[in-house]
Design a protein around this motif. Structure first.
Motif, PDB file in Angstrom:
ATOM      1  N   ASN A   1      22.226  -7.005  22.526  1.00 28.97           N
ATOM      2  CA  ASN A   1      22.373  -5.868  23.219  1.00 28.97           C
ATOM      3  C   ASN A   1      23.492  -5.747  24.413  1.00 28.97           C
ATOM      4  OD1 ASN A   1      22.052  -3.413  24.764  1.00 28.97           O
ATOM      5  ND2 ASN A   1      19.977  -3.064  24.104  1.00 28.97           N
ATOM      6  N   VAL A   2      24.658  -5.514  24.076  1.00 31.50           N
ATOM      7  CA  VAL A   2      25.705  -5.849  25.299  1.00 31.50           C
ATOM      8  C   VAL A   2      25.414  -4.833  26.337  1.00 31.50           C
ATOM      9  CG1 VAL A   2      28.131  -5.424  25.599  1.00 31.50           C
ATOM     10  CG2 VAL A   2      27.336  -6.381  23.406  1.00 31.50           C
ATOM     11  N   ILE A   3      24.970  -3.643  26.258  1.00 34.40           N
ATOM     12  CA  ILE A   3      24.854  -2.824  27.475  1.00 34.40           C
ATOM     13  C   ILE A   3      23.703  -3.427  28.388  1.00 34.40           C
ATOM     14  CG2 ILE A   3      23.934  -0.572  28.193  1.00 34.40           C
ATOM     15  CD1 ILE A   3      25.248   0.629  25.395  1.00 34.40           C
ATOM     16  N   SER A   4      22.380  -3.670  27.809  1.00 36.91           N
ATOM     17  CA  SER A   4      21.514  -4.443  28.380  1.00 36.91           C
ATOM     18  C   SER A   4      21.922  -5.846  29.083  1.00 36.91           C
ATOM     19  CB  SER A   4      20.344  -4.529  27.623  1.00 36.91           C
ATOM     20  OG  SER A   4      19.657  -3.324  27.349  1.00 36.91           O
ATOM     21  N   LEU A   5      22.767  -6.485  28.333  1.00 35.49           N
ATOM     22  CA  LEU A   5      23.284  -7.717  28.973  1.00 35.49           C
ATOM     23  C   LEU A   5      24.190  -7.584  30.141  1.00 35.49           C
ATOM     24  CD1 LEU A   5      23.896 -10.705  28.674  1.00 35.49           C
ATOM     25  CD2 LEU A   5      25.735 -10.479  27.178  1.00 35.49           C
ATOM     26  N   LEU A   6      25.001  -6.610  30.021  1.00 32.18           N
ATOM     27  CA  LEU A   6      25.843  -6.280  31.215  1.00 32.18           C
ATOM     28  C   LEU A   6      25.018  -5.828  32.517  1.00 32.18           C
ATOM     29  CD1 LEU A   6      28.753  -4.385  29.391  1.00 32.18           C
ATOM     30  CD2 LEU A   6      28.757  -6.513  30.542  1.00 32.18           C
ATOM     31  N   ARG A   7      23.860  -4.893  32.169  1.00 32.87           N
ATOM     32  CA  ARG A   7      23.071  -4.606  33.341  1.00 32.87           C
ATOM     33  C   ARG A   7      22.427  -5.904  33.934  1.00 32.87           C
ATOM     34  NH1 ARG A   7      20.655   0.071  29.679  1.00 32.87           N
ATOM     35  NH2 ARG A   7      21.951   1.482  30.249  1.00 32.87           N
ATOM     36  N   LEU A   8      21.844  -6.611  33.071  1.00 32.26           N
ATOM     37  CA  LEU A   8      21.498  -8.057  33.697  1.00 32.26           C
ATOM     38  C   LEU A   8      22.216  -8.784  34.447  1.00 32.26           C
ATOM     39  CD1 LEU A   8      19.117 -10.107  33.954  1.00 32.26           C
ATOM     40  CD2 LEU A   8      19.819 -11.115  31.852  1.00 32.26           C
ATOM     41  N   VAL A   9      23.725  -8.799  34.007  1.00 28.89           N
ATOM     42  CA  VAL A   9      24.686  -9.802  34.634  1.00 28.89           C
ATOM     43  C   VAL A   9      25.101  -9.202  36.028  1.00 28.89           C
ATOM     44  CG1 VAL A   9      26.820 -10.554  34.193  1.00 28.89           C
ATOM     45  CG2 VAL A   9      25.309 -10.846  32.416  1.00 28.89           C
ATOM     46  N   SER A  10      25.080  -8.008  35.968  1.00 30.26           N
ATOM     47  CA  SER A  10      25.303  -7.122  37.382  1.00 30.26           C
ATOM     48  C   SER A  10      24.347  -7.648  38.364  1.00 30.26           C
ATOM     49  CB  SER A  10      25.780  -5.934  36.968  1.00 30.26           C
ATOM     50  OG  SER A  10      24.136  -5.206  36.985  1.00 30.26           O
ATOM     51  N   LYS A  11      23.308  -7.903  37.907  1.00 27.32           N
ATOM     52  CA  LYS A  11      22.330  -8.324  39.074  1.00 27.32           C
ATOM     53  C   LYS A  11      22.388  -9.585  39.421  1.00 27.32           C
ATOM     54  CE  LYS A  11      19.132  -4.789  37.148  1.00 27.32           C
ATOM     55  NZ  LYS A  11      18.102  -4.618  36.313  1.00 27.32           N
ATOM     56  N   LYS A  12      23.297 -10.546  38.756  1.00 29.13           N
ATOM     57  CA  LYS A  12      23.333 -11.956  39.131  1.00 29.13           C
ATOM     58  C   LYS A  12      24.352 -12.503  39.872  1.00 29.13           C
ATOM     59  CE  LYS A  12      20.008 -12.681  36.066  1.00 29.13           C
ATOM     60  NZ  LYS A  12      18.676 -12.971  36.540  1.00 29.13           N
ATOM     61  N   ASP A  13      24.032 -13.478  40.982  1.00 28.31           N
ATOM     62  CA  ASP A  13      24.841 -13.932  41.654  1.00 28.31           C
ATOM     63  C   ASP A  13      25.781 -15.162  40.838  1.00 28.31           C
ATOM     64  OD1 ASP A  13      26.452 -15.292  43.605  1.00 28.31           O
ATOM     65  OD2 ASP A  13      25.009 -15.113  45.109  1.00 28.31           O
ATOM     66  N   PRO A  14      26.928 -14.971  40.711  1.00 29.72           N
ATOM     67  CA  PRO A  14      27.464 -16.126  39.863  1.00 29.72           C
ATOM     68  C   PRO A  14      27.756 -17.640  40.798  1.00 29.72           C
ATOM     69  CG  PRO A  14      29.160 -14.485  40.204  1.00 29.72           C
ATOM     70  CD  PRO A  14      27.787 -13.991  40.639  1.00 29.72           C
TER      71      PRO A  14
ATOM     72  N   LYS B   1      13.929  -0.666  16.289  1.00 25.91           N
ATOM     73  CA  LYS B   1      15.150   0.014  17.022  1.00 25.91           C
ATOM     74  C   LYS B   1      14.837   0.765  18.389  1.00 25.91           C
ATOM     75  CE  LYS B   1      17.882   4.075  15.857  1.00 25.91           C
ATOM     76  NZ  LYS B   1      18.072   5.102  14.744  1.00 25.91           N
ATOM     77  N   GLU B   2      13.702   0.994  18.541  1.00 21.94           N
ATOM     78  CA  GLU B   2      13.249   1.601  20.032  1.00 21.94           C
ATOM     79  C   GLU B   2      13.382   0.502  21.077  1.00 21.94           C
ATOM     80  OE1 GLU B   2      11.151   1.934  17.279  1.00 21.94           O
ATOM     81  OE2 GLU B   2      11.975   4.070  16.912  1.00 21.94           O
ATOM     82  N   ASP B   3      13.061  -0.907  20.638  1.00 20.86           N
ATOM     83  CA  ASP B   3      13.200  -2.122  21.730  1.00 20.86           C
ATOM     84  C   ASP B   3      14.656  -2.110  22.122  1.00 20.86           C
ATOM     85  OD1 ASP B   3      10.576  -3.003  21.592  1.00 20.86           O
ATOM     86  OD2 ASP B   3      11.006  -4.050  19.719  1.00 20.86           O
ATOM     87  N   TRP B   4      15.536  -1.793  21.156  1.00 17.99           N
ATOM     88  CA  TRP B   4      17.111  -2.023  21.431  1.00 17.99           C
ATOM     89  C   TRP B   4      17.503  -0.611  22.357  1.00 17.99           C
ATOM     90  CZ3 TRP B   4      18.894  -6.357  20.810  1.00 17.99           C
ATOM     91  CH2 TRP B   4      18.632  -7.069  19.834  1.00 17.99           C
ATOM     92  N   ILE B   5      16.860   0.407  22.041  1.00 15.36           N
ATOM     93  CA  ILE B   5      17.223   1.802  22.692  1.00 15.36           C
ATOM     94  C   ILE B   5      16.775   1.474  24.200  1.00 15.36           C
ATOM     95  CG2 ILE B   5      16.818   4.303  22.622  1.00 15.36           C
ATOM     96  CD1 ILE B   5      16.801   4.187  19.580  1.00 15.36           C
ATOM     97  N   ARG B   6      15.376   1.259  24.355  1.00 16.82           N
ATOM     98  CA  ARG B   6      14.829   1.015  25.819  1.00 16.82           C
ATOM     99  C   ARG B   6      15.551   0.073  26.447  1.00 16.82           C
ATOM    100  NH1 ARG B   6       9.994   1.343  22.831  1.00 16.82           N
ATOM    101  NH2 ARG B   6       9.702  -0.739  23.213  1.00 16.82           N
ATOM    102  N   GLY B   7      16.151  -0.880  25.932  1.00 16.11           N
ATOM    103  CA  GLY B   7      16.847  -1.935  26.446  1.00 16.11           C
ATOM    104  C   GLY B   7      15.837  -3.123  26.793  1.00 16.11           C
ATOM    105  N   ASP B   8      14.692  -3.000  26.259  1.00 17.69           N
ATOM    106  CA  ASP B   8      13.796  -3.996  26.257  1.00 17.69           C
ATOM    107  C   ASP B   8      14.126  -5.703  25.632  1.00 17.69           C
ATOM    108  OD1 ASP B   8      12.062  -1.991  27.340  1.00 17.69           O
ATOM    109  OD2 ASP B   8      10.778  -2.126  25.561  1.00 17.69           O
ATOM    110  N   VAL B   9      15.110  -5.400  24.833  1.00 18.95           N
ATOM    111  CA  VAL B   9      15.502  -6.755  24.475  1.00 18.95           C
ATOM    112  C   VAL B   9      17.182  -7.028  24.592  1.00 18.95           C
ATOM    113  CG1 VAL B   9      16.025  -7.806  22.186  1.00 18.95           C
ATOM    114  CG2 VAL B   9      13.948  -6.594  22.526  1.00 18.95           C
ATOM    115  N   ILE B  10      17.474  -8.066  25.183  1.00 19.41           N
ATOM    116  CA  ILE B  10      19.077  -8.611  25.434  1.00 19.41           C
ATOM    117  C   ILE B  10      19.460  -9.150  24.034  1.00 19.41           C
ATOM    118  CG2 ILE B  10      20.418  -9.873  26.954  1.00 19.41           C
ATOM    119  CD1 ILE B  10      18.598  -9.340  29.105  1.00 19.41           C
ATOM    120  N   ALA B  11      18.847 -10.031  23.665  1.00 17.61           N
ATOM    121  CA  ALA B  11      19.286 -10.975  22.424  1.00 17.61           C
ATOM    122  C   ALA B  11      17.892 -11.172  21.628  1.00 17.61           C
ATOM    123  CB  ALA B  11      19.857 -12.412  23.041  1.00 17.61           C
ATOM    124  N   ALA B  12      18.189 -11.212  20.322  1.00 20.08           N
ATOM    125  CA  ALA B  12      17.063 -11.480  19.345  1.00 20.08           C
ATOM    126  C   ALA B  12      17.544 -12.627  18.395  1.00 20.08           C
ATOM    127  CB  ALA B  12      16.487 -10.190  18.804  1.00 20.08           C
TER     128      ALA B  12
END
Length: 173
Positions: free
Chosen positions: A34-47, A143-154
């Protein structure tokens, strides 16, 4: 199909992408992301800080000699593996990629690459972070898991399933 081991992916990430990627994800071809959820997560990380995140295992070696993944005491003399992230989907910071890359030069290769990464992380004092949004065979993702953003990778998707179901991961934008 040709699979590139996570260790090789770390080397490639370090050598070719070190100046570009601040956070990278190493992902197998049977994972939906889930690219959108991944980007949200990554934006909160300190590289600049160590990051080794995904679905974490805390297991013991298989000692039964007829097991597919049997490990003798000579091969691994300890009764537990250090916690490790499954190699199918691993989130790493630039800092961690660099540290892993250098450690690989010095630490004897272990046959199971995800366990090896856990050994490296342990030696480098990089704590693995369990993220339940990186789903590893543990449950069905709907589908709902993906839509809610509960899953980043499966894990566990065939090529046709990836093509068919990927659009549902983009509906939470």
């Amino acid at each position: 199909m040709f699979a590139v081991s996570p260790l090789h992916r770390i080397r490639i990430s370090f050598q070719e992408q070190v100046s570009i990627a601040q956070i990278c994800i190493l992902v197998d071809d049977d994972y939906m992301v889930n690219v959108i959820s991944l980007l949200r997560l990554v934006s909160k990380k300190d590289p600049s800080k160590p990051l080794y995140e995904g679905w974490m295992f805390d297991t013991t070696p298989f000692r039964f000699r007829f097991h597919k993944h049997a490990v003798s005491l000579a091969m691994y003399p300890f009764d537990r593996y250090p916690p490790y992230i499954t190699a199918g989907a691993v989130l790493l910071s630039h800092n961690s990629v660099a540290q892993f890359h250098h450690a690989i030069q010095c630490v004897k290769i272990y046959p199971y690459d995800d366990v090896y990464a856990g050994i490296l992380a342990y030696l480098l004092r990089i704590p693995p972070t369990h993220n339940k949004a990186f789903v590893f065979w543990s449950r069905h993702v709907n589908k709902e898991d993906w839509i809610r953003g509960d899953v980043i990778a499966a894990h566990g998707y065939s090529p046709s399933q990836l093509i068919e179901e990927f659009p549902s991961t983009m509906q939470n934008s």
